[in-house]
Design an enzyme around this catalytic site. Structure first.
Site, PDB file in Angstrom:
ATOM      1  CG  ASN A 183     -48.064 -69.803  72.487  1.00 50.59           C
ATOM      2  OD1 ASN A 183     -48.002 -70.731  71.679  1.00 50.59           O
ATOM      3  ND2 ASN A 183     -48.827 -69.862  73.561  1.00 50.59           N
ATOM      4  CE  LYS A 203     -47.766 -74.625  59.124  1.00 50.36           C
ATOM      5  NZ  LYS A 203     -48.009 -73.400  59.960  1.00 50.36           N
ATOM      6  CD  GLU A 232     -47.453 -69.230  59.407  1.00 51.33           C
ATOM      7  OE1 GLU A 232     -48.471 -68.513  59.475  1.00 51.33           O
ATOM      8  OE2 GLU A 232     -47.445 -70.436  59.718  1.00 51.33           O
ATOM      9  N   GLY A 241     -53.539 -74.828  69.518  1.00 50.73           N
ATOM     10  CA  GLY A 241     -53.934 -73.568  68.906  1.00 50.73           C
ATOM     11  C   GLY A 241     -55.316 -73.145  69.361  1.00 50.73           C
ATOM     12  CB  SER A 242     -57.605 -70.609  68.002  1.00 50.01           C
ATOM     13  OG  SER A 242     -57.967 -71.082  66.721  1.00 50.01           O
ATOM     14  CD  GLU A 279     -52.663 -76.685  75.012  1.00 50.00           C
ATOM     15  OE1 GLU A 279     -53.395 -75.682  75.214  1.00 50.00           O
ATOM     16  OE2 GLU A 279     -51.459 -76.612  74.757  1.00 50.00           O
ATOM     17  CG  LEU A 280     -58.517 -76.929  71.220  1.00 49.51           C
ATOM     18  CD1 LEU A 280     -59.968 -77.192  70.835  1.00 49.51           C
ATOM     19  CD2 LEU A 280     -57.645 -76.786  69.976  1.00 49.51           C
ATOM     20  CB  CYS A 311     -53.005 -72.037  76.094  1.00 53.69           C
ATOM     21  SG  CYS A 311     -51.789 -73.242  76.688  1.00 53.69           S
ATOM     22  CD  GLU A 349     -57.176 -68.098  74.833  1.00 56.12           C
ATOM     23  OE1 GLU A 349     -56.194 -68.612  75.391  1.00 56.12           O
ATOM     24  OE2 GLU A 349     -57.671 -68.541  73.783  1.00 56.12           O
TER      25      GLU A 349
END
Length: 483
Positions: free
Chosen positions: A154, A177, A180, A230-231, A252-253, A286, A384
């Site tokens: 994002n 990483k 993709e 991410g999640s 950081e979720l 987020c 969320e």
């Protein structure tokens, strides 16, 4: 735009076009057309990246801070020069309007600048001794070691820049990483560092199967730090892997940000800020404001105006039209998630005032959606959404608003709008989140920490914390050699 080229990995200073585990298509979410290919790393290629990072750490951690600073400052300047081209690639890969992508690149350059400065500022401290036999006690921050950086789609420039800037400034080598789905965006950012003089092996970049890559890299004895955005579900899994291998972990979720809007708030300023921020990046942020808790006296007016303005947003393919205000969702799964959320509404669960439907035709588009009075136990108010959906709930007293705001385990960002100074101080103290903004939505700046509490993670990136998170504290205490 037709000049999209296939993505490449960076391993030990070499750009690698072929994935040992094959290739993946890169798809424009606004058209659902394949625009390029991305390599999938094999175990052998991951091991080569690990070996390069291991050797690179020895070199980079012993490089004077002033030299690291110069390389990072050079990368920031190149990012500014190349921002228009990079922004076009961001729009192609994930649909963000061009002006938002330009802003992301500019903000990322500022982040790198600030973190570069920390490389020459963080010198440690002396601690007064308690004994005449002691000559000195000094505390230093040593680079922690090779770091694995896992970033989502994002904000492919900004989020990678936070991690790269902090790690490289501190003296760590890295394996990045990226998602993709946005490989070229991340590659073009890395090219700025390489072209600015960061030596071979310090930065490595791989793409491919997220589960296989993260598990292999985290398990390696070479890796000493893992940073993940991410999640919450994935973050908990990766945190368990990092704990098993005694690796420092910064997650950081997810978030489900509340916005408390007081009776005294300036209505025009508040509604403009709320609508503009809610639908930025199609709500795929987020820290996106999602639960709007509005004083009952202005509730009806707020719902009506919010709905009206959301319907005026121009939606479309931002890669061909710079006037588009909101692009597509990232993929079909996000559209399905929005549709499922809508299916759970109705009756006492909440009313769809505007929007609520996928847009027919090519691309993963969903209407900006406003939901009035969703029940507090509804999916809208507890899960969320990560999309262009706003839930608006009335409240009768400020304590009730805070209770609703703090009712979830998420705690990334929280916001409030009020002209009452006492109320402002109360909300700043009472809202449970890693970041609280009063009368605006800007919780992310280069100088300030970015991170959450509860199911939104722990630790921070950017600010001085973004540097210190890639270091270990060392005490050196020296006694006299003889009485």
């Amino acid at each position: 735009m037709t000049d999209y080229t296939n993505a490449k990995m960076l391993i030990a200073g070499e750009w690698v076009a072929d994935g040992g585990a094959g290739m993946m298509p890169v798809i424009n979410p606004a058209t659902e057309q394949v625009i390029g290919q991305c390599p999938k790393a094999s175990i052998e290629q991951l091991d080569a990246a690990l070996a390069a990072a291991d050797a690179g750490f020895t070199l980079w951690s012993n490089t004077p801070g002033i030299e690291r600073y110069r390389a990072l400052r050079g990368a920031a300047e190149l990012l500014r020069e190349r921002a228009p081209t990079i922004a076009r690639i961001v729009t192609l890969e994930m649909g963000k309007p061009h002006t938002q992508a330009l802003g992301e690149a500019a903000g990322a350059a500022d982040l790198i600048d600030f973190l570069a400065e920390e490389a020459k500022r963080q010198g440690g401290r002396l601690v007064p001794v308690r004994s005449a036999n002691l000559l000195e006690q000094r505390v230093t921050q040593e680079p922690i070691g090779p770091a694995v950086l896992l970033t989502p789609w994002n904000f492919p420039i900004n989020l990678a820049a936070k991690k790269l800037g902090g790690a490289l400034a501190a003296g760590c080598s890295v394996i990045l990483k990226p998602a993709e789905t946005t490989p070229r965006s991340s590659q073009m950012l890395i090219e700025c560092f390489v072209d600015a003089g960061v030596p071979a092996g310090i930065i490595n970049c791989v793409y491919g199967d997220p589960g296989m890559i993260s598990e292999h890299l985290i398990a390696s004895p070479i890796t000493r730090k893992v940073s993940f955005t991410g999640s919450t579900a994935v973050g908990k899994h990766l945190g368990a892997l990092a704990a098993q291998n005694m690796k420092r972990f910064t997650p950081e979720l997810g978030g489900h940000a509340p916005v408390v809007i007081g009776e005294s708030a300036d209505f025009e300023r508040t509604i403009a800020a709320c609508v503009g921020t809610k639908f930025r990046n199609a709500g795929q942020v987020c820290v996106s404001p999602t639960r709007f808790l509005v004083a009952r006296g202005m509730y009806d007016k707020f719902v009506s105006e919010f709905s009206k303005r959301s319907q005026e947003i121009k939606i479309g393919d931002a890669s061909t039209d710079d006037s588009v205000g909101m692009g597509p969702l990232a993929h079909g799964g996000r559209v399905d998630a929005m549709a499922n959320l809508m299916g759970a509404l109705g009756g006492d669960k909440g009313e769809i005032v505007s929007g609520g439907r996928a847009i027919e035709g090519p691309g993963h588009f969903f209407e900006p959606t406003v939901i009035a009075a969703p029940s507090l136990d509804s999916a809208m108010m507890t899960q969320e959404p990560f999309g262009p959906v706003a839930g608006i709930v009335p409240y009768d007293d400020i304590e009730d608003a805070v209770r609703i705001a703090n009712s979830l385990r998420y705690g990334l960002a929280a916001y409030a709008f009020t002209a009452n100074l006492d109320e402002s101080h109360y909300l700043g103290r009472s809202l449970r989140a890693g970041m609280v903004a009063i009368n605006h939505f800007a919780v992310g700046s280069p100088e300030t920490p970015f991170g959450g509490v509860g199911d939104s993670g722990f630790g921070s990136e950017s600010g001085v914390e973004g540097y210190l998170g890639y270091t270990e504290t060392k005490l050196v205490t020296v006694a006299k050699s003889a009485p």
